[in-house]
Design a protein around this motif. Structure first.
Motif, short mmCIF file in Angstrom:
data_model
loop_
_atom_site.label_atom_id
_atom_site.label_comp_id
_atom_site.label_asym_id
_atom_site.label_seq_id
_atom_site.Cartn_x
_atom_site.Cartn_y
_atom_site.Cartn_z
N PRO A 51 0.83 -1.21 0.00
CA PRO A 51 0.00 0.00 0.00
C PRO A 51 0.87 1.26 0.00
CG PRO A 51 -0.88 -1.60 1.53
CD PRO A 51 0.44 -2.15 1.06
N PRO A 52 0.75 2.11 -1.02
CA PRO A 52 1.61 3.29 -1.11
C PRO A 52 1.18 4.39 -0.15
CG PRO A 52 0.08 3.27 -2.94
CD PRO A 52 -0.16 2.00 -2.18
N ASP A 53 2.12 5.27 0.14
CA ASP A 53 1.85 6.41 1.01
C ASP A 53 1.31 7.54 0.15
OD1 ASP A 53 1.75 8.23 3.06
OD2 ASP A 53 3.91 8.63 3.07
N LEU A 54 -0.02 7.62 0.05
CA LEU A 54 -0.68 8.60 -0.81
C LEU A 54 -1.52 9.55 0.03
CD1 LEU A 54 -1.98 6.36 -3.75
CD2 LEU A 54 -0.16 8.08 -3.87
N TRP A 55 -1.87 10.65 -0.59
CA TRP A 55 -2.81 11.59 0.01
C TRP A 55 -4.17 10.93 0.17
CZ3 TRP A 55 -0.42 11.70 -4.67
CH2 TRP A 55 -1.22 11.41 -5.78
N GLU A 56 -4.98 11.44 1.07
CA GLU A 56 -6.35 10.96 1.22
C GLU A 56 -7.17 11.41 0.02
OE1 GLU A 56 -7.72 9.03 3.60
OE2 GLU A 56 -5.72 8.80 4.48
N ARG A 57 -7.99 10.51 -0.49
CA ARG A 57 -8.85 10.88 -1.60
C ARG A 57 -10.14 11.49 -1.08
NH1 ARG A 57 -11.87 7.05 -5.87
NH2 ARG A 57 -13.60 7.62 -4.52
N THR A 58 -10.63 12.53 -1.77
CA THR A 58 -11.89 13.16 -1.42
C THR A 58 -12.83 13.09 -2.61
OG1 THR A 58 -10.72 14.70 0.02
CG2 THR A 58 -12.98 15.26 -0.57
N PRO A 59 -13.96 12.34 -2.49
CA PRO A 59 -14.38 11.55 -1.32
C PRO A 59 -13.57 10.26 -1.23
CG PRO A 59 -15.90 11.20 -3.13
CD PRO A 59 -14.93 12.25 -3.60
N PRO A 60 -13.57 9.63 -0.06
CA PRO A 60 -12.81 8.39 0.08
C PRO A 60 -13.41 7.25 -0.74
CG PRO A 60 -14.10 8.83 2.05
CD PRO A 60 -14.23 10.04 1.19
N VAL A 61 -12.58 6.25 -0.99
CA VAL A 61 -13.02 5.06 -1.72
C VAL A 61 -14.04 4.31 -0.88
CG1 VAL A 61 -12.26 2.83 -2.64
CG2 VAL A 61 -10.83 4.85 -2.95
N ARG A 62 -15.08 3.81 -1.52
CA ARG A 62 -16.07 2.98 -0.83
C ARG A 62 -15.62 1.53 -0.86
NH1 ARG A 62 -21.87 5.21 -3.17
NH2 ARG A 62 -21.68 7.34 -2.38
N PHE A 63 -15.54 0.93 0.31
CA PHE A 63 -15.09 -0.45 0.42
C PHE A 63 -16.27 -1.35 0.76
CE2 PHE A 63 -11.40 2.15 1.72
CZ PHE A 63 -10.51 1.74 0.75
N ARG A 64 -16.13 -2.62 0.37
CA ARG A 64 -17.10 -3.63 0.79
C ARG A 64 -16.52 -4.34 2.01
NH1 ARG A 64 -19.78 -6.94 -4.02
NH2 ARG A 64 -17.75 -6.98 -5.03
N LYS A 65 -17.33 -4.46 3.03
CA LYS A 65 -16.86 -4.84 4.36
C LYS A 65 -16.05 -6.14 4.37
CE LYS A 65 -18.58 -5.40 9.09
NZ LYS A 65 -19.77 -5.38 9.96
N HIS A 66 -16.50 -7.14 3.64
CA HIS A 66 -15.88 -8.46 3.74
C HIS A 66 -14.96 -8.80 2.57
CE1 HIS A 66 -18.31 -9.21 7.26
NE2 HIS A 66 -19.41 -8.90 6.58
N ILE A 67 -14.60 -7.80 1.76
CA ILE A 67 -13.73 -8.06 0.62
C ILE A 67 -12.45 -7.24 0.79
CG2 ILE A 67 -13.46 -7.88 -1.89
CD1 ILE A 67 -16.44 -8.28 -2.16
N PRO A 68 -11.28 -7.90 0.85
CA PRO A 68 -10.03 -7.17 1.02
C PRO A 68 -9.67 -6.40 -0.26
CG PRO A 68 -9.56 -9.48 0.61
CD PRO A 68 -11.06 -9.35 0.73
N THR A 69 -8.77 -5.45 -0.11
CA THR A 69 -8.26 -4.74 -1.28
C THR A 69 -6.74 -4.87 -1.31
OG1 THR A 69 -7.93 -2.58 -0.21
CG2 THR A 69 -10.14 -3.07 -1.07
N SER A 70 -6.16 -4.60 -2.46
CA SER A 70 -4.72 -4.64 -2.61
C SER A 70 -4.31 -3.66 -3.70
CB SER A 70 -4.24 -6.06 -2.94
OG SER A 70 -4.87 -6.52 -4.13
N TRP A 71 -3.01 -3.44 -3.84
CA TRP A 71 -2.49 -2.50 -4.83
C TRP A 71 -1.61 -3.24 -5.83
CZ3 TRP A 71 -3.34 2.81 -5.16
CH2 TRP A 71 -4.05 3.38 -4.10
N ILE A 72 -1.70 -2.80 -7.09
CA ILE A 72 -0.79 -3.29 -8.12
C ILE A 72 -0.26 -2.10 -8.90
CG2 ILE A 72 -1.80 -5.59 -8.36
CD1 ILE A 72 -3.33 -4.61 -10.79
N GLU A 73 0.92 -2.28 -9.48
CA GLU A 73 1.52 -1.27 -10.36
C GLU A 73 1.49 -1.81 -11.78
OE1 GLU A 73 5.33 1.18 -9.52
OE2 GLU A 73 5.97 -0.45 -10.87
N LEU A 74 0.99 -1.00 -12.71
CA LEU A 74 0.95 -1.37 -14.12
C LEU A 74 1.65 -0.29 -14.94
CD1 LEU A 74 -2.20 -1.80 -12.83
CD2 LEU A 74 -2.40 -3.08 -14.96
N THR A 75 2.52 -0.72 -15.86
CA THR A 75 3.15 0.20 -16.79
C THR A 75 2.75 -0.20 -18.19
OG1 THR A 75 5.03 0.55 -15.30
CG2 THR A 75 5.33 1.16 -17.61
#
Length: 197
Positions: free
Chosen positions: A108-132
């Motif tokens: 998980p990168p050190d990013l600014w807070e997004r406004t509005p924040p991302v909506r998450f689903r309670k029981h589903i994890p999230t992750s980050w990927i980098e694509l070029t």
């Protein structure tokens, strides 16, 4: 006329003219005569270049020049090796097949807070990927991750060519003047070539 690098905020549309719902680039940049070189979707964030140089605009935006663009994508779920390899090899979408690209899992990168924040689903994890990628079709990264089963929740463009947003240290809505040569790997400049605005 200078070439500008902007950290485009979420919700800002990539045009200077007024829009019914979203603010335009004029809320971030008052420099006359510059235009976006390539686009970022309204719901995407990060590095956007603006210039009055038509040749440079084509160099940045035209996939024939293969100037790579790097994105950090927060996705729903945790992609496994098979999903990441599918992205690397090229994904068949309804209207085209993407070119092979570089993909890796990302802490998980050190990013600014997004406004509005991302909506998450309670029981589903999230992750980050980098694509070029060296293309820039409409909503391409979002379509790619969805096609392999991991919808994008947040998308940040962090690099165009060798120019990296992390080196520019721009907060959302801030911009600075850059030297177009910074896009090329041979220069590798730090990016701190102008005052932030």
């Amino acid at each position: 006329m200078p070439t500008l690098a902007l950290n485009k905020p979420f919700g800002v549309v990539c045009q200077f003219s007024s829009h019914d719902v979203h603010p335009g680039l004029s809320t971030c940049i008052a420099t006359p005569g510059v235009y976006p070189a390539g686009r970022l979707d309204t719901d995407s964030e990060g590095l956007l270049l603006l210039t009055d140089d038509g040749t440079l605009q084509a160099r940045i935006a035209d996939p024939r020049h293969k100037l790579p663009k790097t994105y950090w994508a927060q996705v729903e779920g945790i992609p496994d090796f098979v999903a990441l390899q599918h992205l690397r090899d090229g994904v068949r979408l309804s209207d085209f097949t993407t070119r092979p690209c570089a993909v890796r899992a990302l802490d998980p990168p050190d990013l600014w807070e997004r406004t509005p924040p991302v909506r998450f689903r309670k029981h589903i994890p999230t992750s980050w990927i980098e694509l070029t990628i060296s293309e820039g079709k409409n909503r391409q990264v979002r379509r790619m991750t969805a096609a392999v089963g991991f919808p994008t929740l947040r998308l940040v463009r962090v690099a165009i060519g060798a120019l990296r947003l992390t080196e520019l240290a721009l907060a959302p809505g801030e911009h600075c003047v850059i030297d177009p040569a910074q896009l090329l790997p041979t220069r590798g400049a730090s990016g701190r070539s102008g005052r932030r605005h």
